[in-house]
Write a protein that holds these residues in place. Structure first.
Motif, PDB file in Angstrom:
ATOM      1  N   ALA A 215       0.848  -1.190   0.000  1.00 50.27           N
ATOM      2  CA  ALA A 215       0.000   0.000   0.000  1.00 50.27           C
ATOM      3  C   ALA A 215       0.881   1.236   0.000  1.00 50.27           C
ATOM      4  O   ALA A 215       2.067   1.184   0.328  1.00 50.27           O
ATOM      5  CB  ALA A 215      -0.904  -0.006   1.232  1.00 50.27           C
ATOM      6  N   SER A 216       0.288   2.358  -0.364  1.00 48.13           N
ATOM      7  CA  SER A 216       1.010   3.635  -0.344  1.00 48.13           C
ATOM      8  C   SER A 216       1.374   3.987   1.092  1.00 48.13           C
ATOM      9  O   SER A 216       0.706   3.591   2.048  1.00 48.13           O
ATOM     10  CB  SER A 216       0.147   4.733  -0.949  1.00 48.13           C
ATOM     11  OG  SER A 216      -0.204   4.414  -2.288  1.00 48.13           O
ATOM     12  N   SER A 217       2.457   4.739   1.236  1.00 47.88           N
ATOM     13  CA  SER A 217       2.857   5.158   2.578  1.00 47.88           C
ATOM     14  C   SER A 217       1.867   6.169   3.129  1.00 47.88           C
ATOM     15  O   SER A 217       1.121   6.822   2.394  1.00 47.88           O
ATOM     16  CB  SER A 217       4.262   5.766   2.540  1.00 47.88           C
ATOM     17  OG  SER A 217       4.269   6.915   1.701  1.00 47.88           O
ATOM     18  N   GLY A 218       1.849   6.257   4.457  1.00 44.65           N
ATOM     19  CA  GLY A 218       0.950   7.178   5.118  1.00 44.65           C
ATOM     20  C   GLY A 218      -0.166   6.442   5.829  1.00 44.65           C
ATOM     21  O   GLY A 218      -0.201   5.205   5.893  1.00 44.65           O
ATOM     22  N   ALA A 219      -1.094   7.188   6.399  1.00 46.41           N
ATOM     23  CA  ALA A 219      -2.208   6.608   7.151  1.00 46.41           C
ATOM     24  C   ALA A 219      -3.186   5.928   6.198  1.00 46.41           C
ATOM     25  O   ALA A 219      -3.731   6.567   5.289  1.00 46.41           O
ATOM     26  CB  ALA A 219      -2.909   7.692   7.955  1.00 46.41           C
ATOM     27  N   GLN A 220      -3.386   4.630   6.398  1.00 48.13           N
ATOM     28  CA  GLN A 220      -4.289   3.856   5.554  1.00 48.13           C
ATOM     29  C   GLN A 220      -5.440   3.306   6.401  1.00 48.13           C
ATOM     30  O   GLN A 220      -5.240   2.830   7.523  1.00 48.13           O
ATOM     31  CB  GLN A 220      -3.550   2.689   4.894  1.00 48.13           C
ATOM     32  CG  GLN A 220      -2.474   3.105   3.910  1.00 48.13           C
ATOM     33  CD  GLN A 220      -3.076   3.748   2.669  1.00 48.13           C
ATOM     34  OE1 GLN A 220      -4.219   3.495   2.304  1.00 48.13           O
ATOM     35  NE2 GLN A 220      -2.291   4.605   2.019  1.00 48.13           N
ATOM     36  N   PRO A 221      -6.681   3.351   5.884  1.00 46.28           N
ATOM     37  CA  PRO A 221      -7.831   2.842   6.653  1.00 46.28           C
ATOM     38  C   PRO A 221      -7.796   1.315   6.742  1.00 46.28           C
ATOM     39  O   PRO A 221      -7.513   0.626   5.758  1.00 46.28           O
ATOM     40  CB  PRO A 221      -9.039   3.324   5.852  1.00 46.28           C
ATOM     41  CG  PRO A 221      -8.516   3.486   4.455  1.00 46.28           C
ATOM     42  CD  PRO A 221      -7.092   3.923   4.590  1.00 46.28           C
ATOM     43  N   LEU A 222      -8.087   0.801   7.930  1.00 45.66           N
ATOM     44  CA  LEU A 222      -8.140  -0.645   8.160  1.00 45.66           C
ATOM     45  C   LEU A 222      -9.528  -1.002   8.679  1.00 45.66           C
ATOM     46  O   LEU A 222     -10.023  -0.377   9.625  1.00 45.66           O
ATOM     47  CB  LEU A 222      -7.061  -1.064   9.156  1.00 45.66           C
ATOM     48  CG  LEU A 222      -6.907  -2.566   9.424  1.00 45.66           C
ATOM     49  CD1 LEU A 222      -5.445  -2.944   9.644  1.00 45.66           C
ATOM     50  CD2 LEU A 222      -7.752  -3.009  10.619  1.00 45.66           C
ATOM     51  N   VAL A 223     -10.140  -2.012   8.050  1.00 44.69           N
ATOM     52  CA  VAL A 223     -11.509  -2.421   8.399  1.00 44.69           C
ATOM     53  C   VAL A 223     -11.583  -3.941   8.451  1.00 44.69           C
ATOM     54  O   VAL A 223     -10.992  -4.626   7.596  1.00 44.69           O
ATOM     55  CB  VAL A 223     -12.531  -1.893   7.355  1.00 44.69           C
ATOM     56  CG1 VAL A 223     -13.924  -2.419   7.642  1.00 44.69           C
ATOM     57  CG2 VAL A 223     -12.538  -0.381   7.320  1.00 44.69           C
TER      58      VAL A 223
END
Length: 276
Positions: A215-223
């Motif tokens: 995934a791209s760097s940075g804050a990624q949503p997790l569900v």
């Protein structure tokens, strides 16, 4: 005389005889027929006999159908869980499985069934909203439906409370903590990082271990998601995980000819096979 089919009626074949005291004309009498099968049509005729032994002619033939005994629920295990999770009902008089005529309902919605016997039924929670639902067993025969007493089941949604570590590179393993994840159910249970599906290493009701997808760097949503067999979908509240890029701390040697081997020291990054 009674029978499950029309027959040649005869006093010699009568199964029930009842002696009664003298009654005036027009009096009402009742007879009880015991041991009849449930959910069955019966035909009956009767005769009367006077004091000197003379029989009357046969009456008209009456027709009636016995009722279906109502199933009785004693317990539901577990009494709460997310959609798609397995439950077991215990009780009596469930009868045999009869396709769509035998149902377990959560409110008005039928649950997908796994097994059915006279004393136990297993199935999965249908794709319904969260909250308390009355669970009943139904058994239908023609226009008649026997309905059990109700037990309460609390439908929950997956809830994420913590992700450890909260910062990691793609390909690393993280632990998702919470409750109501239920049991692992293949492709119906998944953890999404952004729009990508994580690889599941282990899954329990309170902990999930996953390997993060690229995934791209940075804050990624997790569900966390659970799907039911009938198409319903439950999703946890979104939390965020910080995806970090690989950090190269050193290269050895710092110079060399084409084709020479080198070694990278990586503080955080992708699997060695990806580094190539």
């Amino acid at each position: 005389q009674y029978s499950t089919y029309t027959t040649a009626w005869s006093t010699g074949a009568a199964q029930v005889a009842q002696a009664i005291a003298y009654q005036a004309a027009g009096s009402t009498q009742s007879l009880t027929l015991a041991g009849l099968a449930a959910d069955t049509t019966y035909y009956a005729a009767l005769w009367t006999r006077d004091r000197v032994g003379n029989w009357s002619a046969a009456s008209n033939v009456a027709e009636g159908r016995t009722l279906i005994p109502s199933p009785q629920l004693t317990s539901i295990t577990p009494s709460s869980g997310p959609i798609g999770s397995t439950f077991t009902l215990s009780g009596i008089v469930f009868g045999y499985y009869d396709g769509s005529n035998t149902r377990v309902r959560f409110g008005a919605v039928s649950a997908p069934l796994i097994s059915w016997s006279s004393a136990a039924i297993s199935g999965t929670v249908p794709g319904i909203s969260s909250g308390a639902f009355s669970v009943r067993v139904e058994r239908q025969s023609g226009p008649t439906t026997a309905i059990s007493n109700a037990l309460t089941f609390m439908v929950s949604i997956p809830s994420v409370t913590w992700v450890s570590p909260f910062s990691a590179p793609a390909g690393d393993t993280v632990t998702v903590s919470g409750w109501s994840f239920g049991t692992w159910d293949g492709g119906r249970t998944r953890v999404l990082l952004g729009s990508s599906t994580s690889t599941i290493d282990s899954w329990s009701d309170a902990f999930i271990e996953v390997r993060l997808p690229y995934a791209s760097s940075g804050a990624q949503p997790l569900v966390v998601e659970r799907a039911a067999q009938d198409g319903g979908l439950a999703r946890s509240v979104t939390v965020y995980l910080e995806v970090v890029l690989p950090q190269i701390s050193a290269i050895t040697p710092a110079a060399g000819q084409t084709g020479a081997a080198f070694t990278l020291d990586v503080l955080a990054g992708l699997p060695a096979a990806f580094l190539g």
